[in-house]
Design a protein around this motif. Sequence first.
Motif: not given
Length: 105
Positions: A13-25
């Motif tokens: 879950y934490e990895i998925m959150q980080e992946q989504a945050a990177v895509l947003a940035r």
Amino acid sequence: MPESTRDVDPLRYEIMQEQAAVLARLGTALHTALQKLAAFDAVRGAGERPGERDALVGAAGEALWYYVVQREVLGFGVGENLLRELGVPREVRLRMGLNRAPGAP
């Protein structure tokens, strides 16, 4: 059967959150690069200060490259509709990749 939130591995879950945050940035960086190019063209026109404009196109091409790579890593892919929706000009698409300064190794 869909997983409930309590069945999700906390690390995954934490990895998925980080992946989504990177895509947003990366999406924000692409949007900003495209805005800078559009603002330059609106004020100065494509013919004036070509070196500065070329740098803006290169920066937008690099931002596009990072965004596309991240989407591919996440399995989303990138199609013509998305590029059109994002307002990515053809010249930026053609410059997609690392933005190397002239004479750089």
